[in-house]
Every structure is written in C-alpha cells, then in structure tokens.
Scaffold this motif. Structure first.
Motif, mmCIF file in Angstrom:
data_model
loop_
_atom_site.group_PDB
_atom_site.id
_atom_site.type_symbol
_atom_site.label_atom_id
_atom_site.label_comp_id
_atom_site.label_asym_id
_atom_site.label_seq_id
_atom_site.Cartn_x
_atom_site.Cartn_y
_atom_site.Cartn_z
ATOM 1 N N PRO A 61 9.627 7.814 5.608
ATOM 2 C CA PRO A 61 8.340 8.004 6.287
ATOM 3 C C PRO A 61 8.468 7.722 7.782
ATOM 4 O O PRO A 61 9.143 6.769 8.184
ATOM 5 N N ILE A 82 -5.671 3.498 1.950
ATOM 6 C CA ILE A 82 -5.690 2.738 0.696
ATOM 7 C C ILE A 82 -6.646 1.556 0.796
ATOM 8 O O ILE A 82 -7.433 1.284 -0.117
ATOM 9 N N TRP A 97 0.585 12.676 -3.690
ATOM 10 C CA TRP A 97 -0.017 11.480 -3.090
ATOM 11 C C TRP A 97 -1.118 11.874 -2.100
ATOM 12 O O TRP A 97 -2.213 11.314 -2.115
ATOM 13 N N ALA A 98 -0.820 12.849 -1.241
ATOM 14 C CA ALA A 98 -1.804 13.291 -0.248
ATOM 15 C C ALA A 98 -3.044 13.863 -0.926
ATOM 16 O O ALA A 98 -4.177 13.627 -0.478
ATOM 17 N N LEU A 129 -5.316 11.084 -1.971
ATOM 18 C CA LEU A 129 -6.054 10.484 -0.869
ATOM 19 C C LEU A 129 -7.121 11.419 -0.319
ATOM 20 O O LEU A 129 -8.220 10.980 0.049
ATOM 21 N N ASP A 185 -1.636 5.288 6.204
ATOM 22 C CA ASP A 185 -1.591 5.088 4.761
ATOM 23 C C ASP A 185 -2.274 3.780 4.374
ATOM 24 O O ASP A 185 -3.069 3.733 3.434
ATOM 25 N N ARG A 186 -1.982 2.726 5.127
ATOM 26 C CA ARG A 186 -2.594 1.428 4.812
ATOM 27 C C ARG A 186 -4.109 1.498 4.942
ATOM 28 O O ARG A 186 -4.841 0.975 4.100
ATOM 29 N N THR A 242 0.805 -1.223 0.000
ATOM 30 C CA THR A 242 0.000 0.000 0.000
ATOM 31 C C THR A 242 0.836 1.269 0.000
ATOM 32 O O THR A 242 0.285 2.364 -0.083
ATOM 33 N N ILE A 243 2.172 1.167 0.109
ATOM 34 C CA ILE A 243 3.035 2.344 0.158
ATOM 35 C C ILE A 243 3.632 2.585 -1.222
ATOM 36 O O ILE A 243 4.235 1.676 -1.797
ATOM 37 N N PHE A 252 3.108 7.102 10.074
ATOM 38 C CA PHE A 252 2.530 7.217 8.739
ATOM 39 C C PHE A 252 1.982 5.877 8.244
ATOM 40 O O PHE A 252 1.026 5.832 7.471
#
Length: 451
Positions: free
Chosen positions: A391, A403, A347-348, A351, A399-400, A70-71, A395
């Motif tokens: 990271p 996603i 990326w942010a 999301l 993040d996981r 997921t990263i 984080f």
C-alpha cells in the motif's frame, strides 16, 4: 528541579522505554510467529493481555497498533479485534509533574498567566493530558500537556514496532508494510509538535468555518509551545454517554451527518483528512453536533489522490475495470496484477457500498458482525493467494478514517442516504479548484506540509 527540562533524558529515557516494550513486542512477534505455523492456542487471551499492556504504556506503540488494526490482514484477527478497541485512557501524571512541565514551557511565573488552573487532569490521552483552566479575562481553556520523555518514547517504540512487523512480514507477505510504517513514523513524530497541532486546529477552523454542526476550538497562541497546547474549552458529552440515553433515530442521524461533514468536507473540498476518528477525539454538543478535540494525526493529500478516491468509487459503481485500475495508479499503487486488483476491489466495494446505493440505509446492514472484520479476512486470504500488495503511504489514514468512522456510524445506528451526501460533496469537484482552496487554507492557517 523546577526548571529542569523533563525531556532531557536522552539515552537513559530510551533505554527505560525499550526495557518496558521489548518484552511486549517480542511477545507479539513470537505469538504471531506461532499463529502462522499453526500454534493458535490461547491467542485471544494473549491479545487481551497485549491490549492491557499497550494501553498502560500510554504512548505511540498503542497508536501504531490501533492504526494497523484497521488494515486487512496487517495483524492476526485476535490482535486486530482487541487493539481496535483500545482507547486513550492512560492514568494521568500528578500535580508535581504539571508544575514542572508548565514552568518549563511558560517560565517560573506561569501561574500568574491564569486566574485558575485545575490541579487534576480533566482528560488523559496517549501523548499528553488535559487540564481545565481560566484566563485572567475569564475565558475557560483546555491546556494539553505532553508527557515527559515522549521524544525518546516515540523513537524506542518505533524501533520495537519495526522489529515486530519485520518478523510478521517474513511469515506473512499479504501486506508489504514498508510505506505503511514510513507513513506511521512520519505522522507519530509530527504529533509530538504541539505547535504543528495548533496550526492544524487553525486549518480545521478555516475549512469548517461555515459549518453549523461542527465546533473547532480556537487556540490561545501566547500559551502554546511544542509541548503545551492551549485552546478554547468546549462543553460536550462523550458519545457513549449520549447513546446510553437511547437517542431517537432523528438524533442519531443528526450526529452521523455532523461527523460525515467533519471528516469529508475537509477531504473532498481541501484534500485534508483527520486520521484518528476514535470516540475520544470528539464530544457531542447539546444540539447533537460535534466538538472536534484532537488534531495531531492530520494528513494533507495531493489533489490527484483525492480525484483517485472519487474515480475508484465511480469505477466500482459502473463496473469499469479500467477506470478502477487508473484510480489505483492515482493513489500510488504500482504493478498491480488484475487478480490483485480484483481482491482490492472487494475491500473497496465494501467501504464504498453505502456511497454507491441511492437509498436510505445503515452503514453496514449486517449488524451481527464487527465493521469490516469478515471481509478483511477474505481480502487478506486473497492477497496472500495473488502475491501480496504494497500500500502507498497516502492509503494509510484514508483507510483508518473509513474504518473508524464506519464503526462509529454503526454504533450510532444511523440510517441515511450516504450516496446523496457524497454526491453533494463531489458534484463540482475539480482538481485545480481543490488545489487553490487547499493552498489558501494552508497559508491562512500557517500549516507547513512535509511528506
């Protein structure tokens, strides 16, 4: 043999595990190395093989791979795609194992504590399996038994995992994964302690006690140990079986709202997140609410970190680069150049996009792509170009979760005003208030917070 501790295998258990995993992980490292020097033939087939091997291992190596998938850029695309689809459906251990495990955990007369106990596993996961049972008072419960030798399994897997990631890092420094691996190590070790999971379950019962859409099973404390977790049995269907009935848009939206509440009320009100939102960890109620079932991967955050999540979203929404820079500092990122931060913002922004647009919409409007995959490739390339990023530990599970939930929302086909839902949650956000709520909830549930 009946009273023998099945996990008392020490070095021999670890050696057996290493024999099984070294070839797999060595293959990962070799294939990743080949990928980075231009040898790409057959990578998709190798990734498919890898998914099958890791799924059969039914252990933490599989969970580690799921998380890294997921990263952005943490693994090559083919590996990330296949590993992100792993589900914890390992073949169950037989009745002889169950009898020995239960005798070890509850004593030789353990069967007298149940009116009925199912010999066949009702479900199998990466670290244990679940049996349906009936207590003497007629209450139906789920008994989750940890597989044998899991302590040495975790340690052997982590050694191999570090080796593979060390090879990858020498070839690709877009993501410097030291803190990521430390976080993963800490969380995996925590998952071995079912008394901790029982406390996490109680914590979610506290945080979501007023929810009408989310059911948290109650534990049976007298039947819980470090390797046995007994909780209320809750009825529900798998999400896929519900989707196979072609639910209405209203029903799809109801499920999405319930999941949003289950994950984000704890985060923004209490600073707690469930870090493993794959579909095996919840079931759907008849009213399209959800039962949460697994509480091993739970993370408690500093209130300041949660404030940083909100600040980053608001900074991106209004285009305030200084505000976003401050938000990354709150998260624990350090020494970010403006170029690197620009890449991270891409990326942010992906999301956060649904949270910034005040309208009803799908979570991702380009339905022809896998959630986040295309943007992840661009972010990875950008991080390579700007010197990479390290990271912070906190984080990882945020993040996981983002996603994982995004993928579920896509599969649901939900269309909601995510912005309004988010704003309702954070309207009265205050760090001090969160800290007080968090401390009270942790104390009531008996949760001890480490790193």
């Amino acid at each position: 043999m009946a009273g023998r501790d099945l996990d008392d295998s020490g070095l021999f258990g670890e050696l057996r595990r290493m024999v099984r995993t070294t070839g797999t992980v060595g293959g990962i490292a070799a294939r990743i190395a080949g990928h980075r020097i231009g040898i790409t033939g057959g990578s998709a087939a190798h990734a498919e093989d890898l998914k099958g091997v890791l799924g059969g291992l039914k252990g933490p190596l599989m969970k580690a791979a799921q998380l890294l998938a997921t990263i952005p850029g943490a693994l090559p695309d083919d590996y990330a795609l296949e590993l992100s689809q792993l589900q914890s459906n390992a073949p169950p251990m037989g009745w002889s194992f169950v009898r020995r495990r239960m005798s070890t955990e509850l004593g030789p007369n353990w069967q007298q504590r149940f009116k009925q106990f199912g010999q066949e596993a009702a479900a199998a996961a990466s670290l244990g399996q679940v049996h349906k049972a009936v207590l003497p008072d007629g209450k139906i419960v789920a008994c989750k038994l940890q597989y044998p030798d899991m302590t040495t399994t975790v340690e052997a897997d982590l050694k191999q995992f570090r080796m593979a990631m060390g090879v990858y890092h020498r070839l690709d420094n877009a993501i410097r994964q030291d803190d990521v691996i430390e976080e993963l190590t800490e969380r995996l070790r925590e998952e071995l302690d079912y008394t901790r999971e029982a406390a996490n379950l109680r914590l979610y019962g506290v945080m979501l006690r007023n929810s009408q859409s989310v059911t948290i099973p109650r534990t049976v404390p007298d039947l819980c140990t470090r390797r046995l977790l007994t909780m209320q049995w809750v009825d529900g269907r798998s999400l896929q079986s519900v989707l196979d009935t072609n639910p209405s848009q209203e029903e799809r939206n109801a499920m999405a709202r319930a999941l949003f509440e289950a994950w984000y009320v704890p985060l923004y009100r209490y600073g707690v997140i469930h870090g493993d939102p794959h579909m095996g960890n919840f079931t759907v109620r008849d009213d399209f609410g959800f039962n949460l079932l697994d509480f091993g991967a739970i993370r408690v955050f500093r209130p300041r970190f949660v404030r940083g999540i909100i600040e980053l979203c608001e900074g991106l929404r209004v285009g305030d680069i200084d505000r976003t820079a401050h938000a990354y500092e709150m998260w624990g990122f350090s020494n970010l150049s403006r170029d690197t931060m620009t890449v991270l913002n891409e990326w942010a922004s992906f999301l956060y996009e649904p949270l910034m647009q005040d309208r009803e919409r799908a979570i991702q409007e380009d339905e022809g792509t896998i959630f986040g995959r295309d943007i992840a490739a661009r972010v990875h390339a950008g991080l390579q170009r700007t010197g990479g990023v390290k990271p912070p530990r906190e984080f990882v599970l945020v993040d996981r979760s983002a996603i994982g939930l995004g993928s579920v929302f896509m599969r649901l086909g939900a269309k909601l005003n995510w912005h309004r839902m988010f704003q309702d949650l954070i309207a009265d956000f205050n760090e001090d208030d969160l800290a007080r709520r968090q401390q009270a909830a942790l104390q009531e549930a008996g949760v001890k917070v480490g790193v």
